[in-house]
Design a protein around this motif. Structure first.
Motif, PDB file in Angstrom:
ATOM      1  N   MET A 188       0.741  -1.037   0.155  1.00 57.25           N
ATOM      2  CA  MET A 188      -0.089  -0.067   0.209  1.00 57.25           C
ATOM      3  C   MET A 188       0.945   1.282  -0.112  1.00 57.25           C
ATOM      4  O   MET A 188       0.575   2.090  -0.620  1.00 57.25           O
ATOM      5  N   ILE A 189       2.135   1.193   0.685  1.00 62.42           N
ATOM      6  CA  ILE A 189       2.502   2.386   0.846  1.00 62.42           C
ATOM      7  C   ILE A 189       3.489   3.020  -0.541  1.00 62.42           C
ATOM      8  O   ILE A 189       3.609   4.159  -0.852  1.00 62.42           O
ATOM      9  N   THR A 190       3.655   2.026  -1.427  1.00 60.38           N
ATOM     10  CA  THR A 190       4.141   2.061  -2.719  1.00 60.38           C
ATOM     11  C   THR A 190       3.157   2.826  -3.735  1.00 60.38           C
ATOM     12  O   THR A 190       3.175   3.222  -4.670  1.00 60.38           O
ATOM     13  N   GLU A 191       1.841   2.686  -3.145  1.00 61.10           N
ATOM     14  CA  GLU A 191       0.641   3.080  -4.162  1.00 61.10           C
ATOM     15  C   GLU A 191       0.365   4.380  -3.606  1.00 61.10           C
ATOM     16  O   GLU A 191      -0.669   4.954  -4.091  1.00 61.10           O
ATOM     17  N   ALA A 192       0.713   4.839  -2.461  1.00 60.77           N
ATOM     18  CA  ALA A 192       0.509   6.174  -1.888  1.00 60.77           C
ATOM     19  C   ALA A 192       1.576   7.150  -2.208  1.00 60.77           C
ATOM     20  O   ALA A 192       2.601   6.698  -2.917  1.00 60.77           O
ATOM     21  N   ASP A 193       1.574   8.268  -1.718  1.00 58.66           N
ATOM     22  CA  ASP A 193       2.472   9.250  -1.941  1.00 58.66           C
ATOM     23  C   ASP A 193       3.631   8.914  -1.111  1.00 58.66           C
ATOM     24  O   ASP A 193       3.404   8.771   0.199  1.00 58.66           O
ATOM     25  N   TRP A 194       4.909   8.566  -1.726  1.00 60.78           N
ATOM     26  CA  TRP A 194       6.094   8.094  -1.063  1.00 60.78           C
ATOM     27  C   TRP A 194       6.514   8.903   0.016  1.00 60.78           C
ATOM     28  O   TRP A 194       7.116   8.370   1.210  1.00 60.78           O
ATOM     29  N   GLN A 195       6.416  10.222   0.066  1.00 58.38           N
ATOM     30  CA  GLN A 195       7.051  10.937   0.923  1.00 58.38           C
ATOM     31  C   GLN A 195       6.061  11.427   1.929  1.00 58.38           C
ATOM     32  O   GLN A 195       6.352  12.028   3.085  1.00 58.38           O
ATOM     33  N   ASN A 196       4.838  11.277   1.567  1.00 51.62           N
ATOM     34  CA  ASN A 196       3.646  11.728   2.563  1.00 51.62           C
ATOM     35  C   ASN A 196       2.661  11.084   3.069  1.00 51.62           C
ATOM     36  O   ASN A 196       1.698  11.586   3.657  1.00 51.62           O
ATOM     37  N   TRP A 197       3.004   9.671   2.949  1.00 53.61           N
ATOM     38  CA  TRP A 197       1.794   8.586   3.318  1.00 53.61           C
ATOM     39  C   TRP A 197       1.791   8.761   4.788  1.00 53.61           C
ATOM     40  O   TRP A 197       2.818   9.074   5.480  1.00 53.61           O
ATOM     41  N   THR A 198       0.416   8.306   5.414  1.00 56.79           N
ATOM     42  CA  THR A 198       0.372   8.142   6.944  1.00 56.79           C
ATOM     43  C   THR A 198      -0.626   6.731   6.952  1.00 56.79           C
ATOM     44  O   THR A 198      -1.227   6.442   6.162  1.00 56.79           O
ATOM     45  N   PRO A 199      -0.500   6.296   8.264  1.00 60.06           N
ATOM     46  CA  PRO A 199      -1.328   5.283   8.480  1.00 60.06           C
ATOM     47  C   PRO A 199      -2.937   5.465   8.202  1.00 60.06           C
ATOM     48  O   PRO A 199      -3.775   4.713   7.758  1.00 60.06           O
ATOM     49  N   GLN A 200      -3.079   6.974   8.529  1.00 61.56           N
ATOM     50  CA  GLN A 200      -4.351   7.325   8.274  1.00 61.56           C
ATOM     51  C   GLN A 200      -4.958   7.372   6.998  1.00 61.56           C
ATOM     52  O   GLN A 200      -6.053   7.121   6.906  1.00 61.56           O
ATOM     53  N   ILE A 201      -3.980   7.607   6.055  1.00 64.12           N
ATOM     54  CA  ILE A 201      -4.402   7.582   4.578  1.00 64.12           C
ATOM     55  C   ILE A 201      -4.715   6.039   4.244  1.00 64.12           C
ATOM     56  O   ILE A 201      -5.515   5.902   3.172  1.00 64.12           O
TER      57      ILE A 201
END
Length: 288
Positions: A202-215
């Motif tokens: 999941m984190i590599t499908e999110a914004d790499w620099q700005n992801w959070t668990p809440q996202i």
């Protein structure tokens, strides 16, 4: 119940074919092996892993089952065979009958890289899937949302084949593309008797620099609503995850997303589901 990381890789760019290991992926364009992962597993209390194929190459599958035999923490291997090969049955027979064959628990093809979104529906592919089912192995689905309709038809047509959906089907988390993805993934619910889902990638499908668990949490919650804890499992997707976060950050993010779930559900997601889906050698005690 052991704690299992159900999705990790090893690779060496000098011997494998990884055209995507460039540009933003340059930081991980180097060899990764058991010695690199072992300290992370010890720190996070991980007892075993499932080693998953990285390129469509039979030689890697033979190599991986050898690695599993020599690496105490590797509990099973998801390898690759050519589903379209008329000789797939003797190939699987040879793999399973080999001295290290017990470690082969599943098969995967990089369907996400196929230009045809209906690749899974080809007759030669379907014959291969039938052979995987006959061999008693799992089939891992590594797909993106455009390939979900074909995947849904495939799991409906193969009720006796255990499937694992990798990386929650790779929604575009960075763009917030929740609704179109969720609408399709919800259609797996009638098939959850033989389909599992990895809370991974999941984190590599999110914004790499700005992801959070809440996202990530709405995606985790949706998958749990569809599949239930008994059909969900943790996967780190190490070392791919390293472009967006450390191993500890990946597992801590999922732990935060599951804070309000009971202990039984957490034990299922962090171990029992992988053992049951893959029937991991030395760990699985259920019916065959």
């Amino acid at each position: 119940m052991p704690v299992i990381d159900a999705h990790q890789h090893f690779w060496d760019p000098a011997t494998g074919h990884y055209p995507w290991l460039k540009g933003s992926f340059d930081p991980i364009a180097r060899p990764f092996g058991p010695a690199d992962l072992a300290p992370e597993l010890v720190r996070e209390g991980i007892d075993g892993t499932v080693l998953v194929q990285t390129w469509n190459n039979l030689g890697e599958t033979w190599d991986y089952i050898g690695v599993a035999a020599a690496t105490p923490f590797v509990a099973g291997v998801v390898g690759w065979v050519d589903l379209t090969d008329p000789s797939i049955k003797p190939t699987l027979t040879a793999l399973k009958a080999s001295p290290n064959g017990r470690w082969l628990v599943g098969i995967r093809h990089l369907v996400q890289d196929e230009a045809d979104p209906n690749w899974l529906l080809r007759e030669d592919v379907r014959r291969g899937l039938a052979t995987v089912a006959e061999a008693g192995l799992v089939y891992d689905l590594v797909i993106k949302p455009p390939q979900l309709p074909a995947a849904l038809r495939t799991v409906a047509d193969f009720p006796h084949l255990r499937f694992v959906l990798d990386h929650i089907a790779k929604p575009d988390i960075k763009a917030g593309a929740f609704a179109p993805w969720a609408e399709l993934v919800r259609q797996f619910e009638p098939h959850r008797d033989h389909v599992w889902c990895k809370l991974s990638g999941m984190i590599t499908e999110a914004d790499w620099q700005n992801w959070t668990p809440q996202i990530l949490k709405p995606y985790v919650d949706e998958v749990l609503q569809i599949f239930g804890p008994d059909r969900c499992m943790y996967g780190s997707d190490w070392p791919v995850c390293l472009v967006a976060g450390r191993y500890a950050q990946v597992i801590d993010a999922l732990r935060k997303c599951l804070e309000h779930h009971d202990t039984t559900s957490k034990e299922q997601i962090f171990g029992r589901s992988a053992v049951e889906a893959y029937r991991l050698p030395s760990l699985y005690e259920g019916p065959l």
